[in-house]
Design a protein around this motif. Structure first.
Motif, mmCIF file in Angstrom:
data_model
loop_
_atom_site.group_PDB
_atom_site.id
_atom_site.type_symbol
_atom_site.label_atom_id
_atom_site.label_comp_id
_atom_site.label_asym_id
_atom_site.label_seq_id
_atom_site.Cartn_x
_atom_site.Cartn_y
_atom_site.Cartn_z
ATOM 1 N N ASN A 22 0.819 -1.216 0.000
ATOM 2 C CA ASN A 22 0.000 0.000 0.000
ATOM 3 C C ASN A 22 0.854 1.268 0.000
ATOM 4 O OD1 ASN A 22 -2.388 -1.446 -0.011
ATOM 5 N ND2 ASN A 22 -2.498 -1.507 2.208
ATOM 6 N N ARG A 23 2.119 1.160 0.413
ATOM 7 C CA ARG A 23 3.012 2.322 0.424
ATOM 8 C C ARG A 23 3.672 2.549 -0.931
ATOM 9 N NH1 ARG A 23 6.656 0.942 5.455
ATOM 10 N NH2 ARG A 23 5.667 -1.080 5.324
ATOM 11 N N TYR A 24 3.536 1.618 -1.842
ATOM 12 C CA TYR A 24 4.148 1.707 -3.166
ATOM 13 C C TYR A 24 3.162 2.294 -4.156
ATOM 14 C CZ TYR A 24 7.690 -1.690 -1.542
ATOM 15 O OH TYR A 24 8.684 -2.342 -0.877
ATOM 16 N N LYS A 25 3.660 3.091 -5.078
ATOM 17 C CA LYS A 25 2.825 3.598 -6.164
ATOM 18 C C LYS A 25 3.007 2.641 -7.334
ATOM 19 C CE LYS A 25 1.514 7.536 -8.834
ATOM 20 N NZ LYS A 25 1.545 8.966 -8.973
ATOM 21 N N LEU A 26 2.022 1.789 -7.518
ATOM 22 C CA LEU A 26 2.093 0.791 -8.585
ATOM 23 C C LEU A 26 1.896 1.447 -9.945
ATOM 24 C CD1 LEU A 26 0.004 -2.086 -6.980
ATOM 25 C CD2 LEU A 26 2.468 -2.027 -7.320
ATOM 26 N N PRO A 27 2.371 0.791 -10.995
ATOM 27 C CA PRO A 27 2.127 1.326 -12.338
ATOM 28 C C PRO A 27 0.639 1.235 -12.661
ATOM 29 C CG PRO A 27 3.030 -0.896 -12.480
ATOM 30 C CD PRO A 27 3.074 -0.495 -11.029
ATOM 31 N N PRO A 28 0.211 1.918 -13.711
ATOM 32 C CA PRO A 28 -1.189 1.797 -14.109
ATOM 33 C C PRO A 28 -1.548 0.330 -14.357
ATOM 34 C CG PRO A 28 -0.120 3.552 -15.338
ATOM 35 C CD PRO A 28 0.953 2.824 -14.582
ATOM 36 N N ALA A 29 -2.730 -0.049 -13.930
ATOM 37 C CA ALA A 29 -3.177 -1.435 -14.113
ATOM 38 C C ALA A 29 -3.333 -1.751 -15.597
ATOM 39 C CB ALA A 29 -4.497 -1.660 -13.390
ATOM 40 N N ASP A 30 -3.109 -3.002 -15.939
ATOM 41 C CA ASP A 30 -3.285 -3.452 -17.315
ATOM 42 C C ASP A 30 -4.750 -3.751 -17.618
ATOM 43 O OD1 ASP A 30 -0.512 -3.491 -18.292
ATOM 44 O OD2 ASP A 30 -0.236 -5.000 -16.722
ATOM 45 N N ALA A 31 -5.535 -4.008 -16.580
ATOM 46 C CA ALA A 31 -6.957 -4.297 -16.762
ATOM 47 C C ALA A 31 -7.680 -4.051 -15.452
ATOM 48 C CB ALA A 31 -7.155 -5.745 -17.192
#
Length: 70
Positions: A22-31
Motif C-alpha cells: 500500500n506504500r508503493y505507487k504501482l504502475p497503471p493497471a493493465d486491466a
C-alpha cells in the motif's frame, strides 16, 4: 489465457507484505474488472526495475507513466 495479478498476488510476487504494498505507487493497471485491478507479470517486472529507490538514475523519473507517455 492472459494471466493478471491482483494486488495480493503482486505483493507475494515481489516479496513484500500486503500492507507494505500500500506504500508503493504501482504502475497503471493493465486491466480492471469491476473494482479489481490486475497487472501483467511483465508490467510488474518493468516497474520493479525502474521504480525509484537506491541506485536508480534520476532520468527514470517517469517510471510510473504508461510507455506511450514516457
Amino acid at each position: 489465457m492472459i494471466k493478471l495479478m491482483s494486488r495480493p498476488e503482486v505483493a507475494e510476487y515481489i516479496g513484500v507484505q500486503r500492507g507494505t504494498l500500500n506504500r508503493y505507487k504501482l504502475p497503471p493497471a493493465d486491466a480492471q474488472i469491476g473494482r479489481v485491478q490486475g497487472w501483467l507479470k511483465e508490467t510488474i517486472d518493468e516497474w520493479q526495475q525502474r521504480r525509484p529507490g537506491r541506485g536508480n538514475h534520476p532520468d527514470q523519473a517517469n517510471w510510473n507513466l504508461p510507455p506511450e507517455l514516457r
